[in-house]
Design a protein around this motif. Structure first.
Motif, PDB file in Angstrom:
ATOM      1  N   GLY A  83       0.821  -1.303   0.142  1.00 45.66           N
ATOM      2  CA  GLY A  83      -0.018   0.087  -0.115  1.00 45.66           C
ATOM      3  C   GLY A  83       0.631   1.254  -0.111  1.00 45.66           C
ATOM      4  N   LEU A  84       2.122   1.108  -0.319  1.00 48.60           N
ATOM      5  CA  LEU A  84       3.163   2.420  -0.420  1.00 48.60           C
ATOM      6  C   LEU A  84       2.362   3.291  -1.563  1.00 48.60           C
ATOM      7  CD1 LEU A  84       6.638   1.137   0.343  1.00 48.60           C
ATOM      8  CD2 LEU A  84       4.780   1.690   1.850  1.00 48.60           C
ATOM      9  N   ARG A  85       2.465   4.733  -1.101  1.00 49.24           N
ATOM     10  CA  ARG A  85       2.007   5.674  -2.379  1.00 49.24           C
ATOM     11  C   ARG A  85       3.223   6.001  -2.995  1.00 49.24           C
ATOM     12  NH1 ARG A  85      -2.094   9.794   0.500  1.00 49.24           N
ATOM     13  NH2 ARG A  85      -4.020   8.490   0.342  1.00 49.24           N
ATOM     14  N   ASN A  86       3.102   6.383  -4.222  1.00 49.77           N
ATOM     15  CA  ASN A  86       4.090   6.831  -5.193  1.00 49.77           C
ATOM     16  C   ASN A  86       5.064   5.792  -5.525  1.00 49.77           C
ATOM     17  OD1 ASN A  86       3.096   9.596  -4.730  1.00 49.77           O
ATOM     18  ND2 ASN A  86       4.590  10.153  -3.184  1.00 49.77           N
ATOM     19  N   VAL A  87       4.386   4.657  -6.067  1.00 53.37           N
ATOM     20  CA  VAL A  87       5.429   3.652  -6.641  1.00 53.37           C
ATOM     21  C   VAL A  87       5.151   3.712  -8.330  1.00 53.37           C
ATOM     22  CG1 VAL A  87       5.858   1.096  -7.018  1.00 53.37           C
ATOM     23  CG2 VAL A  87       5.199   2.113  -4.723  1.00 53.37           C
ATOM     24  N   LEU A  88       6.136   4.231  -8.873  1.00 48.33           N
ATOM     25  CA  LEU A  88       5.855   4.695 -10.248  1.00 48.33           C
ATOM     26  C   LEU A  88       6.702   3.934 -11.242  1.00 48.33           C
ATOM     27  CD1 LEU A  88       5.614   8.375  -9.040  1.00 48.33           C
ATOM     28  CD2 LEU A  88       3.769   7.046 -10.176  1.00 48.33           C
ATOM     29  N   ARG A  89       6.776   4.160 -12.458  1.00 51.48           N
ATOM     30  CA  ARG A  89       7.494   3.127 -13.408  1.00 51.48           C
ATOM     31  C   ARG A  89       8.586   4.255 -14.096  1.00 51.48           C
ATOM     32  NH1 ARG A  89       6.794  -1.390 -15.925  1.00 51.48           N
ATOM     33  NH2 ARG A  89       6.273  -2.050 -13.751  1.00 51.48           N
ATOM     34  N   GLY A  90       9.783   3.925 -14.349  1.00 49.01           N
ATOM     35  CA  GLY A  90      10.875   4.817 -15.004  1.00 49.01           C
ATOM     36  C   GLY A  90      11.864   4.315 -15.705  1.00 49.01           C
ATOM     37  N   ARG A  91      12.814   4.879 -16.072  1.00 51.89           N
ATOM     38  CA  ARG A  91      14.084   4.330 -16.602  1.00 51.89           C
ATOM     39  C   ARG A  91      15.250   5.058 -16.332  1.00 51.89           C
ATOM     40  NH1 ARG A  91      16.007   6.026 -21.239  1.00 51.89           N
ATOM     41  NH2 ARG A  91      13.982   7.214 -21.865  1.00 51.89           N
ATOM     42  N   LEU A  92      16.366   4.292 -16.170  1.00 52.03           N
ATOM     43  CA  LEU A  92      17.363   4.952 -15.709  1.00 52.03           C
ATOM     44  C   LEU A  92      18.418   5.322 -17.087  1.00 52.03           C
ATOM     45  CD1 LEU A  92      18.679   2.527 -12.679  1.00 52.03           C
ATOM     46  CD2 LEU A  92      17.386   4.676 -12.760  1.00 52.03           C
ATOM     47  N   ALA A  93      18.972   6.374 -16.956  1.00 53.15           N
ATOM     48  CA  ALA A  93      19.922   6.728 -18.150  1.00 53.15           C
ATOM     49  C   ALA A  93      21.101   7.475 -17.365  1.00 53.15           C
ATOM     50  CB  ALA A  93      19.094   7.829 -18.885  1.00 53.15           C
ATOM     51  N   GLY A  94      22.314   7.148 -18.301  1.00 55.19           N
ATOM     52  CA  GLY A  94      23.606   7.741 -17.602  1.00 55.19           C
ATOM     53  C   GLY A  94      24.298   6.805 -16.818  1.00 55.19           C
ATOM     54  N   ALA A  95      25.658   6.989 -16.435  1.00 57.43           N
ATOM     55  CA  ALA A  95      26.407   6.634 -15.713  1.00 57.43           C
ATOM     56  C   ALA A  95      26.222   6.745 -14.214  1.00 57.43           C
ATOM     57  CB  ALA A  95      28.099   6.873 -16.129  1.00 57.43           C
ATOM     58  N   ALA A  96      26.726   5.743 -13.330  1.00 54.32           N
ATOM     59  CA  ALA A  96      26.518   5.647 -12.132  1.00 54.32           C
ATOM     60  C   ALA A  96      26.642   7.246 -11.310  1.00 54.32           C
ATOM     61  CB  ALA A  96      27.159   4.629 -11.342  1.00 54.32           C
ATOM     62  N   ASP A  97      27.780   7.726 -11.633  1.00 58.03           N
ATOM     63  CA  ASP A  97      28.383   8.927 -11.192  1.00 58.03           C
ATOM     64  C   ASP A  97      27.372  10.288 -11.777  1.00 58.03           C
ATOM     65  OD1 ASP A  97      29.202   8.984 -13.761  1.00 58.03           O
ATOM     66  OD2 ASP A  97      31.014   9.828 -13.250  1.00 58.03           O
ATOM     67  N   ALA A  98      26.763  10.105 -12.911  1.00 62.06           N
ATOM     68  CA  ALA A  98      25.735  11.207 -13.142  1.00 62.06           C
ATOM     69  C   ALA A  98      24.392  10.335 -13.614  1.00 62.06           C
ATOM     70  CB  ALA A  98      26.402  11.951 -14.241  1.00 62.06           C
ATOM     71  N   GLN A  99      23.547   9.665 -12.885  1.00 63.03           N
ATOM     72  CA  GLN A  99      22.557   8.686 -13.314  1.00 63.03           C
ATOM     73  C   GLN A  99      21.276   9.756 -13.287  1.00 63.03           C
ATOM     74  OE1 GLN A  99      21.676   5.102 -11.161  1.00 63.03           O
ATOM     75  NE2 GLN A  99      22.120   4.136 -12.963  1.00 63.03           N
ATOM     76  N   ARG A 100      20.436   9.590 -14.164  1.00 66.01           N
ATOM     77  CA  ARG A 100      19.240  10.323 -14.365  1.00 66.01           C
ATOM     78  C   ARG A 100      18.124   9.239 -14.247  1.00 66.01           C
ATOM     79  NH1 ARG A 100      19.725  15.623 -13.302  1.00 66.01           N
ATOM     80  NH2 ARG A 100      17.558  16.100 -14.478  1.00 66.01           N
ATOM     81  N   LEU A 101      16.747   9.525 -13.746  1.00 65.52           N
ATOM     82  CA  LEU A 101      15.807   8.620 -13.581  1.00 65.52           C
ATOM     83  C   LEU A 101      14.702   9.504 -14.576  1.00 65.52           C
ATOM     84  CD1 LEU A 101      13.670   6.552 -12.759  1.00 65.52           C
ATOM     85  CD2 LEU A 101      13.167   8.159 -10.679  1.00 65.52           C
TER      86      LEU A 101
END
Length: 326
Positions: A213-231
């Motif tokens: 029942g947690l709120r704000n469980v959403l779908r996305g995709r990771l982009a970029g290397a670990a030191d500059a990663q974006r969701l």
């Protein structure tokens, strides 16, 4: 007690876990939770332990089906006595009703009892068999929110006093919160088990988080290397800084708690904020929340002491975002 069952029809299901005290098996509708209870009770062809190969009447189980399945033409003590044998059936039935606080209503028929009272009659009938395992199918389904917590407290107290391990299946996170042990089912298999505190602290997946029942469980995709990663949150048309150990391009389920969503006035423009519109406000026993429209998605935020309206900007801290492979 360990439950280990395999079901082939009408759905393929595999379940193996420990039942300790009041154990709740939490899963969405259609996962096969009720089928598992029927299989353990011997009412459905299946192989597994405990009770493998025994006919239903020889299985030491107490079974409370959804809706309680009381006989409408019998009064309370007669319903309980249905599980008993011998010349003193009535006396023993009334003793069991007394244990669940209903001895004074022994002559009433089910239609004259509330939903909670019917549940306690059904519990007395199940316990009267002196089972090795108690099975409960959606025990909160017939209860209104105002009485649910009290009835649950009584139910669990009786289970503990009787000293019988109980397995309750449900899709209600409120029931999971009061369990001694919590088991999560997704995709017709067990995906996580532990104490409620352990499971809530570290959900194993986005599916597990949704079941809780947690709120704000959403779908996305990771982009970029670990030191500059974006969701990349495509529904909202934005990308956010994030910190994970997952690879570039991974499709993820992600979560941020409403309390971790920072609200800013529309004219304040900190870095990496999201423009959102306040759609609704909600008051609960746990606090005040705002439902925020972000593109095609909705995000919930905990409201501060003041109020918000119109357009706001949201800040999502990278350290507050949790990601799982989708």
């Amino acid at each position: 007690m360990r439950v280990d069952y395999r079901i082939e029809h009408p759905v393929a299901l595999s379940a193996s876990f420990e039942v300790e005290g009041f154990t709740v098996l939490l899963g969405a509708s259609g996962e096969g939770k009720s089928l598992l209870l029927r299989a353990i009770a011997g009412l459905l062809p299946a192989r597994g332990e405990p009770f493998d190969g025994l006919p239903p009447q020889q299985r030491a189980v107490g079974y409370l089906p959804q809706g309680h399945a009381l006989f409408p033409h019998l009064n309370a003590w007669q319903n309980v006595a249905f599980a008993l044998r011998g010349p003193h059936r009535r006396g023993h039935a009334v003793e069991w009703l007394e244990r669940v606080g209903l001895a004074t209503l022994a002559e009433r028929r089910p239609a004259q009892l509330s939903g909670g009272q019917q549940q306690r009659v059904a519990l007395a009938r199940a316990l009267a068999r002196r089972p090795q395992l108690l099975l409960l199918d959606e025990p909160t389904s017939a209860l209104d929110p105002a009485t649910r917590d009290d009835v649950l407290a009584e139910l669990i107290a009786e289970v503990h006093v009787a000293g019988i391990p109980a397995l309750a299946v449900s899709h209600d996170p409120a029931l999971a919160a009061v369990a001694d042990r919590l088991v999560l089912m997704h995709g017709c298999r067990i995906v996580q088990a532990g104490t409620p505190m352990e499971v809530h602290a570290q959900p194993a997946s986005g599916a597990a988080a949704r079941l809780l029942g947690l709120r704000n469980v959403l779908r996305g995709r990771l982009a970029g290397a670990a030191d500059a990663q974006r969701l990349v949150w495509e529904e909202a048309g934005v990308s956010l800084p994030v910190r994970t150990a997952l690879a570039d391009g991974t499709e993820v389920d992600w979560h941020i708690a409403p309390e971790a969503v920072a609200l800013h006035e529309a004219d304040a423009v900190p870095a990496d904020t999201i423009v959102a519109r306040v759609e609704l406000r909600q008051m609960t026993a746990h606090g005040r929340y705002a439902g925020l429209r972000c593109g095609q998605a909705r995000l919930w935020a905990s409201l501060p002491s003041g109020d918000v309206a119109g357009t706001v900007r949201l800040g999502l801290r990278p350290s507050a975002i949790r990601c799982w492979p989708a």
